[in-house]
Enzyme design. Structure first.
Site, PDB file in Angstrom:
ATOM      1  CB  CYS A 181      -0.946  -0.023   1.192  1.00  0.00           C
ATOM      2  SG  CYS A 181      -2.097  -1.410   1.108  1.00  0.00           S
ATOM      3  CB  ILE A 182       2.871   2.974   2.637  1.00  0.00           C
ATOM      4  CG1 ILE A 182       1.889   2.544   3.732  1.00  0.00           C
ATOM      5  CG2 ILE A 182       3.358   4.396   2.886  1.00  0.00           C
ATOM      6  CD1 ILE A 182       0.600   3.324   3.769  1.00  0.00           C
TER       7      ILE A 182
END
Ligand SMILES: NC(=O)c1ccc[n+]([C@@H]2O[C@H](COP(=O)([O-])OP(=O)(O)OC[C@H]3O[C@@H](n4cnc5c(N)ncnc54)[C@H](O)[C@@H]3O)[C@@H](O)[C@H]2O)c1
Length: 405
Positions: free
Chosen positions: A249-250
């Site tokens: 995600c990040i």
């Protein structure tokens, strides 16, 4: 039926509905069938109870999509080597959902993506097929918020329908997964909410790294400072420094936002700077390793360096995009003898090398040890015998004499 798909299927099965898990990968489905999927023990037990019954089947047969009352799309949305969205899987999965859509069906996209994607990949093609969205089929975006490795109890789900009727149907579906559903007025608002959540984290992690480096420069213990600030009961949320960011995600999601706004000549300079900083962090670690060795008259070539914890976060057996991979590959490229120790990972393959983990036995054997991830319950006391320890977590492990980056 990847990480998110399986995590969605389990509560759906628990709610009593019939679940068909569709994936293009036979290998992934057999991992799930053989009980080898990366799940918390509690979820593995639930899966075991349902798998094999008529109410939970796994398939690579597309035609099954037509039998569903609801279709939940959870495919990967990575970025390519230019950091632009790679929508290959999303395009193909949405195409399947559109081609097999039947009247009355709810289609919920959960993959993190740019604002307007649900409309572009589901609504327009459904309309082109002659189906009226909000009347014949119901389309919504309901992003996933799972925190790998953690059991959280109830995590609310944001859901945004393309029309009111879509929102209502999607909310009913989402309530089978979690009792807490927060409905927003559009699919676009839900898409943007997911991007805000993860961009917020990326920016704050970059700031935590920068602030920790500033503390080192000022001779301060950054963790002590962060913990002190975190006693403020409002207006502060602690973020911690590290060797970089990993996982799905990040490192990825904010690029969906950056890409979309760049196309409109609307640069997001703060977010761009944060993403550059977190991407550069592993290189900063290797530069620091080089400097610490140089102080002792050693060069990277031939130096014996042990990485402690290689997963991208504690307690998760996942090395996807873990900064440790980049650090290990770069050290090996410069001739260092690299090893790793991690209680949850046996082998790591990157840059043409494959490493098998070693027991953390003899610390004195290594010229330098790098604490990359602090896994729960791991004792780092043995590191006192190691001549130099670089703790990229700035002291979470509590090793005496640690050196921050
Ligand atoms: N992993 C997380 O912690 C997490 C958390 C929140 C949101 N997300 C988001 O959820 C989405 C899915 O992530 P994930 O971690 O589950 O990915 P994943 O790589 O674990 O799984 C994706 C699955 O989709 C399958 N797949 C690929 N193309 C397909 C197609 N055309 N049709 C059917 N199946 C197909 C793959 O075989 C794989 O099993 C991404 O958008 C991600 O950003 C992930």
């Amino acid at each position: 039926m990847g990480y998110v798909g399986l995590a969605t299927a389990i509560p759906l099965a628990e709610s009593g509905v019939v679940v068909v898990g569709y994936d293009i990968s036979e290998e992934r489905l057999s991992i799930i069938k053989n009980g080898k999927a990366d799940l918390l023990p509690v979820d593995q037990q639930k899966l075991h109870r349902h798998l094999g019954s008529d109410s939970f089947t796994l398939t690579t047969n597309l035609a099954e999509v037509r039998t569903a009352d609801a279709v939940v799309v959870c495919v990967p949305t990575p970025v390519d080597h230019n950091l632009d969205p790679d929508l290959t899987a999303l395009a193909s999965a949405c195409d399947v959902a559109v081609r097999h859509a039947v009247r009355g069906q709810v289609i919920m996209l959960t993959s993190t993506t740019y604002v307007g994607c649900t409309r572009e990949y589901l609504v327009e093609p459904l309309r082109a097929r002659g189906l009226k969205v909000g009347v014949d089929v119901f389309v919504a975006f309901g992003p996933e918020r799972i925190d790998p490795g953690l059991e959280h109890g109830v995590v609310p789900r944001v859901v945004g329908g393309v029309t009111d009727a879509c929102g209502e149907r999607a909310e009913q579906l989402a309530r089978l997964i979690t009792p807490a559903v927060h409905r927003v007025s559009s699919a676009e608002a839900a898409e943007a909410a997911k991007l805000l959540e993860n961009t917020f984290r990326a920016v704050n992690i970059a700031f935590a790294n920068e602030f920790a480096d500033a503390c080192t420069e000022l001779g301060l213990d950054s963790l002590e400072v962060i913990r002190a600030a975190a006693t403020k009961p409002y207006g502060f949320m602690p973020f911690y420094p590290g060797a970089g960011v990993g996982g799905h995600c990040i490192p990825t999601d904010p690029h969906y936002l950056l890409w979309q706004l760049r196309e409109r000549q609307f640069p997001l300079s703060l977010t761009e700077s944060a993403m550059r900083q977190i991407a550069a962090r592993p290189k900063q670690v290797t530069a620091r390793i080089r400097a610490l060795l140089a102080r002792r008259g050693l060069s990277l070539a031939g130096a014996r360096i042990l990485i402690i914890g290689v997963t991208y976060k504690p307690g998760v057996s996942d090395v996807r995009s873990s900064p440790a991979l980049e650090i290990m590959a770069e050290l090996a490229e410069h001739g260092a003898v690299v090893g790793f120790t991690d209680p949850v990972i046996e082998t790591v393959a990157v840059g043409g090398h494959t490493w098998t983990g070693v027991p953390p036995a003899d610390a004195a054997d290594w010229d330098l040890a790098v604490i990359h991830t602090v896994n729960p319950g791991v004792d780092h006391g043995w590191l006192v015998k190691c001549p130099t320890v670089l703790d990229t977590t700035f002291g979470v492990a509590g090793v005496p004499g640690w050196v921050g980056i």
